[in-house]
Design a protein around this motif. Structure first.
Motif, PDB file in Angstrom:
ATOM      1  N   ASP A  29       0.727  -1.269  -0.066  1.00 66.19           N
ATOM      2  CA  ASP A  29       0.067  -0.007  -0.261  1.00 66.19           C
ATOM      3  C   ASP A  29       0.891   1.417   0.308  1.00 66.19           C
ATOM      4  O   ASP A  29       0.440   2.673  -0.417  1.00 66.19           O
ATOM      5  CB  ASP A  29      -0.963   0.089   1.555  1.00 66.19           C
ATOM      6  N   LYS A  30       1.734   1.258   0.414  1.00 61.31           N
ATOM      7  CA  LYS A  30       3.245   2.604   1.101  1.00 61.31           C
ATOM      8  C   LYS A  30       3.653   2.059  -0.259  1.00 61.31           C
ATOM      9  O   LYS A  30       3.413   3.715  -0.649  1.00 61.31           O
ATOM     10  CB  LYS A  30       3.962   2.412   1.784  1.00 61.31           C
ATOM     11  N   ARG A  74       1.631   9.513  -5.788  1.00 58.87           N
ATOM     12  CA  ARG A  74       2.172  10.182  -5.581  1.00 58.87           C
ATOM     13  C   ARG A  74       3.298  11.304  -6.407  1.00 58.87           C
ATOM     14  O   ARG A  74       2.988  11.945  -6.447  1.00 58.87           O
ATOM     15  CB  ARG A  74       2.480  10.753  -4.060  1.00 58.87           C
ATOM     16  N   ALA A 123       0.836   3.774  -3.092  1.00 54.27           N
ATOM     17  CA  ALA A 123       0.751   5.652  -2.087  1.00 54.27           C
ATOM     18  C   ALA A 123       1.967   6.461  -2.766  1.00 54.27           C
ATOM     19  O   ALA A 123       2.004   7.337  -4.034  1.00 54.27           O
ATOM     20  CB  ALA A 123       0.903   5.065  -0.854  1.00 54.27           C
TER      21      ALA A 123
END
Length: 274
Positions: free
Chosen positions: A137-138, A145, A141
Protein backbone atom coordinates in the motif's frame (compact mmCIF):
# COMPACT_ATOMS: atom_id res chain seq x y z
CA UNK A 1 13.41 -19.49 -24.01
CA UNK A 2 13.22 -17.85 -20.60
CA UNK A 3 13.88 -14.44 -19.07
CA UNK A 4 14.90 -14.25 -15.41
CA UNK A 5 13.71 -10.76 -14.53
CA UNK A 6 15.50 -10.62 -11.18
CA UNK A 7 18.78 -12.33 -10.29
CA UNK A 8 21.60 -11.05 -8.08
CA UNK A 9 24.33 -12.59 -10.21
CA UNK A 10 26.90 -10.33 -8.55
CA UNK A 11 26.27 -11.88 -5.11
CA UNK A 12 29.25 -13.35 -3.30
CA UNK A 13 27.57 -16.77 -3.32
CA UNK A 14 28.44 -16.95 -7.03
CA UNK A 15 32.05 -15.79 -6.77
CA UNK A 16 33.51 -19.29 -6.97
CA UNK A 17 31.65 -20.45 -10.08
CA UNK A 18 29.84 -17.52 -11.71
CA UNK A 19 30.75 -18.54 -15.26
CA UNK A 20 29.47 -22.04 -14.63
CA UNK A 21 26.24 -20.60 -13.19
CA UNK A 22 25.75 -18.61 -16.40
CA UNK A 23 26.55 -21.66 -18.53
CA UNK A 24 23.99 -23.76 -16.66
CA UNK A 25 21.38 -21.03 -17.08
CA UNK A 26 21.92 -20.89 -20.83
CA UNK A 27 21.84 -24.68 -21.05
CA UNK A 28 18.47 -24.60 -19.28
CA UNK A 29 17.13 -22.09 -21.81
CA UNK A 30 17.48 -18.96 -19.67
CA UNK A 31 18.85 -16.60 -22.30
CA UNK A 32 18.32 -13.27 -20.55
CA UNK A 33 18.88 -12.21 -16.94
CA UNK A 34 18.24 -8.83 -15.32
CA UNK A 35 20.84 -8.04 -12.64
CA UNK A 36 19.68 -5.33 -10.18
CA UNK A 37 22.01 -3.26 -8.05
CA UNK A 38 21.35 -2.89 -4.34
CA UNK A 39 23.76 -0.11 -3.35
CA UNK A 40 26.03 2.51 -4.87
CA UNK A 41 28.97 0.18 -4.24
CA UNK A 42 27.76 -2.35 -6.81
CA UNK A 43 26.44 -0.05 -9.55
CA UNK A 44 29.50 -0.68 -11.72
CA UNK A 45 29.64 -4.35 -10.80
CA UNK A 46 26.19 -5.20 -12.13
CA UNK A 47 26.73 -3.11 -15.26
CA UNK A 48 30.01 -4.81 -16.10
CA UNK A 49 28.57 -8.27 -15.40
CA UNK A 50 25.68 -7.57 -17.75
CA UNK A 51 28.06 -6.43 -20.48
CA UNK A 52 30.37 -9.41 -19.96
CA UNK A 53 27.60 -12.00 -20.24
CA UNK A 54 25.21 -10.27 -22.62
CA UNK A 55 22.56 -9.65 -19.97
CA UNK A 56 20.71 -6.57 -18.68
CA UNK A 57 20.96 -4.55 -15.48
CA UNK A 58 19.16 -2.08 -13.23
CA UNK A 59 20.65 0.61 -11.00
CA UNK A 60 19.24 1.47 -7.59
CA UNK A 61 19.50 1.38 -3.80
CA UNK A 62 17.71 -1.48 -2.02
CA UNK A 63 15.53 -0.61 1.01
CA UNK A 64 17.56 -2.97 3.20
CA UNK A 65 20.68 -0.98 2.30
CA UNK A 66 19.39 2.54 2.95
CA UNK A 67 20.57 2.67 6.58
CA UNK A 68 24.15 2.28 5.32
CA UNK A 69 23.65 4.80 2.53
CA UNK A 70 24.46 8.49 2.64
CA UNK A 71 22.34 11.26 1.16
CA UNK A 72 25.09 11.72 -1.39
CA UNK A 73 24.44 8.21 -2.66
CA UNK A 74 21.33 9.48 -4.39
CA UNK A 75 23.52 11.97 -6.23
CA UNK A 76 25.90 9.17 -7.21
CA UNK A 77 22.97 7.10 -8.48
CA UNK A 78 21.73 10.08 -10.48
CA UNK A 79 25.21 10.51 -11.98
CA UNK A 80 25.34 6.84 -12.95
CA UNK A 81 21.92 7.05 -14.56
CA UNK A 82 22.95 10.19 -16.42
CA UNK A 83 26.13 8.52 -17.65
CA UNK A 84 24.54 5.26 -18.74
CA UNK A 85 20.94 6.20 -19.54
CA UNK A 86 21.43 5.55 -23.26
CA UNK A 87 22.90 2.08 -22.62
CA UNK A 88 20.29 -0.39 -23.93
CA UNK A 89 21.33 -2.88 -21.25
CA UNK A 90 20.16 -0.47 -18.55
CA UNK A 91 16.51 -1.53 -18.38
CA UNK A 92 15.24 -0.14 -15.05
CA UNK A 93 15.90 1.65 -11.80
CA UNK A 94 16.13 -0.98 -9.10
CA UNK A 95 16.08 -2.72 -6.83
CA UNK A 96 14.17 -0.06 -4.91
CA UNK A 97 11.16 -0.11 -2.62
CA UNK A 98 10.10 -0.60 0.97
CA UNK A 99 10.56 -3.44 3.46
CA UNK A 100 8.51 -3.38 6.66
CA UNK A 101 9.32 -6.98 7.58
CA UNK A 102 12.96 -6.64 8.64
CA UNK A 103 13.24 -4.77 11.96
CA UNK A 104 15.55 -1.84 12.58
CA UNK A 105 15.24 -0.07 9.23
CA UNK A 106 13.76 3.39 9.69
CA UNK A 107 10.56 3.69 7.64
CA UNK A 108 11.04 7.41 7.02
CA UNK A 109 14.51 6.82 5.60
CA UNK A 110 13.14 4.06 3.40
CA UNK A 111 10.35 6.31 2.17
CA UNK A 112 12.79 9.09 1.37
CA UNK A 113 15.07 6.87 -0.72
CA UNK A 114 12.09 5.22 -2.40
CA UNK A 115 10.42 8.44 -3.48
CA UNK A 116 13.66 10.07 -4.61
CA UNK A 117 14.51 7.03 -6.72
CA UNK A 118 11.03 7.04 -8.24
CA UNK A 119 11.70 10.64 -9.24
CA UNK A 120 14.97 9.61 -10.85
CA UNK A 121 13.26 6.81 -12.77
CA UNK A 122 10.63 9.28 -13.94
CA UNK A 123 13.32 11.76 -14.97
CA UNK A 124 15.14 9.20 -17.09
CA UNK A 125 12.01 7.51 -18.41
CA UNK A 126 12.84 4.10 -16.94
CA UNK A 127 10.65 1.43 -15.32
CA UNK A 128 11.37 0.31 -11.76
CA UNK A 129 12.01 -3.01 -10.04
CA UNK A 130 10.10 -2.79 -6.77
CA UNK A 131 10.96 -4.63 -3.56
CA UNK A 132 7.59 -5.41 -1.95
CA UNK A 133 7.51 -6.85 1.57
CA UNK A 134 4.62 -5.88 3.82
CA UNK A 135 4.69 -2.57 2.02
CA UNK A 136 2.40 -2.78 -1.02
CA UNK A 137 0.00 0.00 0.00
CA UNK A 138 2.84 2.43 0.81
CA UNK A 139 4.54 1.59 -2.48
CA UNK A 140 1.33 2.22 -4.39
CA UNK A 141 0.82 5.50 -2.57
CA UNK A 142 4.33 6.60 -3.55
CA UNK A 143 3.75 5.75 -7.20
CA UNK A 144 0.58 7.81 -7.24
CA UNK A 145 2.15 10.71 -5.35
CA UNK A 146 5.07 10.95 -7.77
CA UNK A 147 2.79 10.43 -10.77
CA UNK A 148 4.91 7.53 -11.94
CA UNK A 149 3.69 6.12 -15.25
CA UNK A 150 6.64 4.07 -16.56
CA UNK A 151 5.59 0.83 -14.88
CA UNK A 152 7.97 -2.01 -14.13
CA UNK A 153 7.82 -5.14 -11.99
CA UNK A 154 6.58 -5.72 -8.45
CA UNK A 155 9.34 -8.18 -7.61
CA UNK A 156 8.56 -11.29 -5.53
CA UNK A 157 4.98 -10.15 -5.22
CA UNK A 158 3.37 -11.28 -1.97
CA UNK A 159 0.44 -8.93 -1.39
CA UNK A 160 -3.31 -9.30 -1.65
CA UNK A 161 -5.47 -9.70 -4.73
CA UNK A 162 -6.60 -6.09 -4.40
CA UNK A 163 -3.00 -4.88 -4.20
CA UNK A 164 -2.03 -7.04 -7.17
CA UNK A 165 -4.75 -5.49 -9.29
CA UNK A 166 -3.73 -2.00 -8.13
CA UNK A 167 -0.16 -2.57 -9.34
CA UNK A 168 -1.47 -3.94 -12.62
CA UNK A 169 -3.70 -0.89 -13.05
CA UNK A 170 -0.57 1.28 -12.70
CA UNK A 171 1.15 -0.62 -15.51
CA UNK A 172 3.17 -3.12 -13.46
CA UNK A 173 3.83 -6.81 -13.95
CA UNK A 174 4.06 -9.17 -10.97
CA UNK A 175 7.21 -11.22 -10.39
CA UNK A 176 6.83 -14.86 -9.30
CA UNK A 177 9.63 -17.18 -8.26
CA UNK A 178 10.56 -19.90 -5.80
CA UNK A 179 7.77 -19.15 -3.32
CA UNK A 180 5.28 -20.22 -5.98
CA UNK A 181 6.59 -23.80 -5.78
CA UNK A 182 5.42 -24.32 -2.19
CA UNK A 183 1.94 -25.81 -1.93
CA UNK A 184 1.45 -23.92 1.34
CA UNK A 185 1.86 -20.57 -0.48
CA UNK A 186 -1.88 -20.50 -0.98
CA UNK A 187 -2.33 -16.75 -1.42
CA UNK A 188 0.51 -16.30 -3.90
CA UNK A 189 -0.53 -19.37 -5.90
CA UNK A 190 -4.13 -18.14 -6.02
CA UNK A 191 -3.05 -14.71 -7.27
CA UNK A 192 -0.83 -16.28 -9.92
CA UNK A 193 -3.90 -18.17 -11.09
CA UNK A 194 -6.44 -15.35 -11.23
CA UNK A 195 -4.61 -12.24 -12.44
CA UNK A 196 -4.54 -11.57 -16.20
CA UNK A 197 -1.92 -13.61 -18.01
CA UNK A 198 -0.42 -10.35 -19.27
CA UNK A 199 0.64 -9.51 -15.70
CA UNK A 200 2.96 -12.46 -15.01
CA UNK A 201 6.76 -12.54 -15.21
CA UNK A 202 9.21 -15.11 -13.89
CA UNK A 203 12.22 -14.53 -11.66
CA UNK A 204 14.54 -16.46 -9.37
CA UNK A 205 15.93 -13.70 -7.09
CA UNK A 206 18.93 -16.04 -6.99
CA UNK A 207 20.73 -16.83 -4.79
CA UNK A 208 17.72 -16.00 -2.57
CA UNK A 209 14.15 -17.40 -2.41
CA UNK A 210 14.98 -21.03 -3.16
CA UNK A 211 12.22 -23.25 -4.58
CA UNK A 212 10.90 -26.06 -2.43
CA UNK A 213 13.39 -28.64 -3.69
CA UNK A 214 16.30 -26.47 -2.49
CA UNK A 215 14.73 -25.19 0.71
CA UNK A 216 16.01 -26.45 4.04
CA UNK A 217 14.72 -25.93 7.56
CA UNK A 218 16.89 -24.24 10.16
CA UNK A 219 17.77 -27.63 11.65
CA UNK A 220 18.74 -29.02 8.25
CA UNK A 221 20.89 -25.97 7.50
CA UNK A 222 22.69 -26.39 10.81
CA UNK A 223 23.26 -30.08 10.17
CA UNK A 224 24.68 -29.81 6.65
CA UNK A 225 26.06 -26.27 6.47
CA UNK A 226 23.66 -24.28 4.45
CA UNK A 227 20.68 -23.65 2.27
CA UNK A 228 20.62 -25.16 -1.18
CA UNK A 229 21.74 -22.33 -3.44
CA UNK A 230 19.22 -20.98 -5.88
CA UNK A 231 20.46 -20.05 -9.34
CA UNK A 232 18.93 -18.92 -12.65
CA UNK A 233 19.06 -22.42 -14.16
CA UNK A 234 16.20 -23.30 -11.78
CA UNK A 235 13.82 -20.90 -13.57
CA UNK A 236 12.22 -23.38 -16.01
CA UNK A 237 11.46 -25.82 -13.19
CA UNK A 238 10.07 -22.99 -11.03
CA UNK A 239 7.91 -21.96 -13.97
CA UNK A 240 6.41 -25.45 -14.09
CA UNK A 241 4.42 -24.45 -11.00
CA UNK A 242 2.91 -21.51 -12.86
CA UNK A 243 2.17 -23.71 -15.85
CA UNK A 244 0.42 -26.25 -13.67
CA UNK A 245 -1.68 -23.56 -12.01
CA UNK A 246 -2.68 -21.96 -15.32
CA UNK A 247 -2.94 -25.15 -17.38
CA UNK A 248 -0.11 -24.08 -19.70
CA UNK A 249 2.65 -26.04 -21.36
CA UNK A 250 6.25 -25.06 -20.68
CA UNK A 251 6.44 -23.52 -24.16
CA UNK A 252 3.36 -21.40 -23.56
CA UNK A 253 4.54 -20.34 -20.10
CA UNK A 254 7.89 -19.25 -21.51
CA UNK A 255 6.29 -17.37 -24.40
CA UNK A 256 3.78 -15.51 -22.23
CA UNK A 257 6.13 -14.57 -19.41
CA UNK A 258 8.90 -13.53 -21.80
CA UNK A 259 6.50 -11.30 -23.75
CA UNK A 260 5.37 -9.77 -20.47
CA UNK A 261 8.96 -9.13 -19.41
CA UNK A 262 9.63 -7.32 -22.68
CA UNK A 263 6.49 -5.24 -22.14
CA UNK A 264 7.54 -4.34 -18.58
CA UNK A 265 11.15 -3.60 -19.51
CA UNK A 266 11.07 -2.49 -23.17
CA UNK A 267 14.85 -2.11 -23.50
CA UNK A 268 15.24 -5.87 -23.01
CA UNK A 269 14.24 -6.33 -26.63
CA UNK A 270 17.53 -4.85 -27.84
CA UNK A 271 19.70 -7.31 -25.90
CA UNK A 272 17.68 -10.52 -26.01
CA UNK A 273 17.01 -12.99 -28.77
CA UNK A 274 14.77 -16.01 -28.04
Amino acid sequence: MWIDTHCHLDASEFDADRDAVVARARAAGVTQIVIPAVAVANLDTVRLLAIEHGFAYALGIHPLCVMRAAEGDLDKLAEALETHHIDPRLVAVGEIGLDFFVPGIDPDTQQHFYVEQLKLAKRFGLPVLLHVRRSADKLLAGLRRVGFTHGGIAHAFNGSEQQALAFIDLGFKLGFGGTLTFERSLQIRRIATIVPETALVMETDAPDIPPHWLYKTAAEREADAGQGRNEPAELPRIAESLGELRGWSAKKTAAITSANALAALPRLASSWSP
